[in-house]
Design a protein around this motif. Sequence first.
Motif, PDB file in Angstrom:
ATOM      1  N   ARG A 102       1.104   2.035   8.233  1.00  0.00           N
ATOM      2  CA  ARG A 102      -0.227   2.625   8.146  1.00  0.00           C
ATOM      3  C   ARG A 102      -0.311   3.997   8.812  1.00  0.00           C
ATOM      4  NH1 ARG A 102       0.084  -1.292  11.809  1.00  0.00           N
ATOM      5  NH2 ARG A 102      -0.817  -1.044  13.887  1.00  0.00           N
ATOM      6  N   HIS A 103       0.476   4.218   9.877  1.00  0.00           N
ATOM      7  CA  HIS A 103       0.412   5.521  10.566  1.00  0.00           C
ATOM      8  C   HIS A 103       0.967   6.628   9.683  1.00  0.00           C
ATOM      9  CE1 HIS A 103      -0.864   3.586  14.240  1.00  0.00           C
ATOM     10  NE2 HIS A 103       0.178   2.771  14.209  1.00  0.00           N
ATOM     11  N   GLU A 104       2.024   6.329   8.930  1.00  0.00           N
ATOM     12  CA  GLU A 104       2.593   7.332   8.027  1.00  0.00           C
ATOM     13  C   GLU A 104       1.677   7.618   6.842  1.00  0.00           C
ATOM     14  OE1 GLU A 104       5.805   6.015  10.569  1.00  0.00           O
ATOM     15  OE2 GLU A 104       4.305   4.909   9.427  1.00  0.00           O
ATOM     16  N   ARG A 106      -1.730   7.769   6.913  1.00  0.00           N
ATOM     17  CA  ARG A 106      -3.084   8.165   7.313  1.00  0.00           C
ATOM     18  C   ARG A 106      -3.671   9.255   6.430  1.00  0.00           C
ATOM     19  NH1 ARG A 106      -2.512   8.315  13.915  1.00  0.00           N
ATOM     20  NH2 ARG A 106      -3.013   6.109  14.282  1.00  0.00           N
ATOM     21  N   SER A 107      -2.885  10.268   6.094  1.00  0.00           N
ATOM     22  CA  SER A 107      -3.411  11.410   5.339  1.00  0.00           C
ATOM     23  C   SER A 107      -3.098  11.335   3.849  1.00  0.00           C
ATOM     24  CB  SER A 107      -2.829  12.713   5.903  1.00  0.00           C
ATOM     25  OG  SER A 107      -1.411  12.706   5.769  1.00  0.00           O
ATOM     26  N   GLN A 160       7.170   8.918   5.140  1.00  0.00           N
ATOM     27  CA  GLN A 160       5.901   8.903   4.417  1.00  0.00           C
ATOM     28  C   GLN A 160       6.089   8.353   3.007  1.00  0.00           C
ATOM     29  OE1 GLN A 160       5.030  13.162   5.126  1.00  0.00           O
ATOM     30  NE2 GLN A 160       3.050  12.489   5.923  1.00  0.00           N
TER      31      GLN A 160
END
Length: 253
Positions: A64-66, A68-69, A177
């Motif tokens: 989920r952190h990778e 985010r955008s 990502q």
Amino acid sequence: MSVWEVLAIILAGLAAGTINTIVGSGTLVTFPTLLFFGYPPVSANISNSLGLVPGGLTGAWGYRHELRSLGPMLRRLAPASLLGSVLGALLLLVLPPAAFEAIVPVLIALALLLVILGPRLQRWAAAHHAERITPGRWVVLLLGVLVAGMYGGYFGAAQGVLLLGIMSILLPLRLQQMNGIKNVLGMIVNFVAAMVFLVVAPEHVNWTIVLLISIGSLLGGVVGARVGRAMPPWLLRAVIVVIGTVAILNLVL
């Protein structure tokens, strides 16, 4: 069903969930395991697709952190995966296995080549001011995701390798990502294909197998996310190449 069979299938699900999250190709563990214990190929394939869905959920959450955008990008790519998985699942039910046997190893080999050459191709694109994704590249990317989704809905082994190969040359993103995107798209494909199977061919679903693989893959997704996110890009690419090569050998031999 013996205790050893139960443990073997759960462990196969654990390995598949871990491998799927890091690279893809976890089906190459679970599918042969089910065939070894005497389950019919179509039933094994369909039950396996259902059982791997929980692993896709935990694997995607682990990245989920990778991601985010990358919400807008995922929203554009997800429909292609969804449509591809429906088409692939339907093809599984109407086509003989030999229909895909010739092309699948070629697709995986091409994907491995793209993964290996990805950094060099991305540097070339950056040098030619291609940091942004042009409309033409979007079309190619969507078609590639559609084809990977069809393959994933049909069988699934090395679907992740195909996705990473396609994204490596078309997206100006870090490998981790792209791996996060791959996990989300792979989860969509497995889930949608599983729903198609439930509607069209529920008689092929072995719910005991689904439960056992689900237990293993749920844990495997967590393990795979922790291991995969800790890998440097060069090591992750090496793992992708090794597993992809094993997939080709497995399918050819």
